[in-house]
Enzyme design. Structure first.
Site, PDB file in Angstrom:
ATOM      1  N   ASN A   1      23.571-125.146  15.095  1.00 16.00           N
ATOM      2  CA  ASN A   1      22.617-125.482  16.164  1.00 16.00           C
ATOM      3  C   ASN A   1      23.164-125.074  17.529  1.00 16.00           C
ATOM      4  OD1 ASN A   1      21.019-126.743  14.243  1.00 16.00           O
ATOM      5  ND2 ASN A   1      21.781-128.794  14.694  1.00 16.00           N
TER       6      ASN A   1
ATOM      7  N   ASP B   1      22.933-130.959  20.546  1.00 16.05           N
ATOM      8  CA  ASP B   1      23.414-129.608  20.235  1.00 16.05           C
ATOM      9  C   ASP B   1      22.726-128.572  21.115  1.00 16.05           C
ATOM     10  OD1 ASP B   1      24.997-130.672  18.219  1.00 16.05           O
ATOM     11  OD2 ASP B   1      23.464-130.356  16.680  1.00 16.05           O
TER      12      ASP B   1
END
Ligand code: ADP
Length: 294
Positions: free
Chosen positions: A42, A240
Site C-alpha cells: 500500500n 499507508d
C-alpha cells in the site's frame, strides 16, 4: 533518488458473514472479495502514485504473480520482488452485518524474504535514497542498520506495533511513523525521548503531527496538520496512503507542512472509497481536491 520499500505484500480475502463465527461454528459466507493489501505494498503504491521513484523489495509465493503485476502497474520497480515457496502473505477477514470484523494474518512469504534481494537493493541504492520498512516482514532491523550506514535516510512504520520488534529498529531509524495508539504504546514503554530525528503521528480524523527530536508523551513544538472533513466509508489503509504520499513529498523536497497537507488530502480521498491499495488516489485527483478545498 529512490524510495526503497522493504515491505509486505498481502492478499486480503474478505468474507461477508451473517455473524462472526463462534467456537465450533461453521458458517456460509455471503460474499467473497479479494484485494491487494499489505502495508508495504500500500505504501509503495501510494508513493508511486504521488510521483516518487519507488523500488519494492519483498517476496510472494507461487501462483500470485498478479500481486507483483499490480505493483508494477502502479509504477513501482519490482525487480527486487522474489518468488519463494511459502504462500504469499494473506489475511482472512470476516466482516459481519454491523461492519465488525475479525482477521487472521499469515505472514508467509513476507517472513521469508531472501537476503539476496535485500542485498541487491542495497547494492544499487545511492546515498540520499530513502529506505522504508514496516513491522510485517523479516529482516527489518538488520536492513535498516545497513541502509543507514550506507547513507540512506531510514523510515520505519512501527505497525503492527510489537514493542520487542519496534525497539531494536529505533537506533537505526531517522523518521518513525506511528498512529496514535502506537504512539501511546511506545510512550508507555519508553517514557521519555524517542531516539529518532522525527516522529510522525497520525490521529485518524483528528489529523497528524510532525515532531522533531520527539519526546513522548510531550508534544511541545510539534507541527500539526488537520485532516480534511469527508464522509468516510472505509478507513482501511488510510495511514499507508498518508505515509506514501508524505514520503513522496518530502523526498521531492517539499516542506513537512506542504507534504503532510498533500498526504492528508490523499488519505481523505482514500477513506471515501472501499479497499486499501485500490482506494489510493492518483496525484491529479489529489491536486484537484486540494484546489477545491483551498
Ligand atoms: P492508520 O490507518 O495507520 O490507523 P490513521 O487512522 O491515523 O492511520 O489515519 C491516517 C491519516 O488519514 C490521518 O492523519 C488523516 O489525515 C487521514 N484520515 C484517517 N481517517 C480519516 C477520516 N475519517 N476523515 C478524513 N481523513 C482521515
Amino acid at each position: 533518488m529512490t524510495i526503497h520499500v522493504l515491505g509486505s505484500v498481502n492478499i486480503d480475502y474478505v468474507y461477508r458473514v451473517p455473524n462472526l463465527p463462534q467456537p465450533g461454528e461453521t458458517l456460509a459466507g455471503l460474499s467473497r472479495a479479494v484485494h491487494l493489501g499489505g502495508k508495504g505494498a500500500n505504501q509503495a503504491i501510494a508513493a508511486a502514485r504521488a510521483g516518487a521513484p519507488v523500488r519494492f523489495i519483498g517476496a510472494i509465493g507461487p501462483g500470485d504473480d498478479w500481486t507483483r503485476d499490480r505493483l508494477a502497474a502502479a509504477g513501482v520497480d519490482v525487480s527486487c520482488v522474489a518468488e519463494v515457496e511459502e504462500a504469499t502473505g494473506h489475511a482472512i477477514i470476516y466482516v459481519d452485518a454491523a461492519g465488525e470484523n475479525c482477521i487472521v494474518i499469515h505472514g508467509g512469504a513476507n517472513r521469508a524474504i531472501p537476503e539476496a534481494v535485500v542485498e541487491a537493493a542495497l547494492a544499487q541504492a545511492q546515498a540520499g535514497d530513502w529506505w522504508l520498512t514496516q513491522n510485517e516482514t523479516s529482516g527489518v532491523t538488520e536492513a535498516a542498520a545497513r541502509a543507514q550506514s550506507r547513507g540512506l535516510r531510514t523510515v520505519h512504520v512501527a505497525a503492527p506495533f510489537v514493542p520487542e520488534d519496534a525497539l531494536p529498529v529505533l537506533p537505526h531509524t531517522d523518521l518513525l511513523a506511528v498512529n496514535e495508539g502506537e504512539a501511546a504504546a511506545l510512550a508507555s514503554r519508553l517514557g521519555g525521548a524517542v531516539p529518532v530525528d522525527v516522529m510522525l503521528v497520525t490521529r485518524g480524523a483528528a489529523g497528524a503531527a510532525w515532531r522533531e527530536r520527539p519526546t513522548v508523551p510531550d508534544g511541545a513544538g510539534e507541527l500539526s496538520v488537520p485532516a480534511f472533513a469527508v464522509t468516510a466509508v472505509d478507513t482501511t489503509g488510510a495511514g499507508d496512503c498518508f505515509l506514501g504520499y508524505a514520503l513522496a513529498g518530502l523526498h521531492a523536497g517539499l516542506t513537512p507542512e506542504v507534504a503532510l497537507r498533500r498526504a492528508a488530502a490523499a488519505a481523505a480521498l482514500s477513506v471515501t472509497r472501499e479497499g486499501a491499495a485500490d482506494a489510493i488516489p492518483e496525484a491529479a485527483e489529489v491536486d484537484a481536491f486540494l484546489a477545491e478545498r483551498s
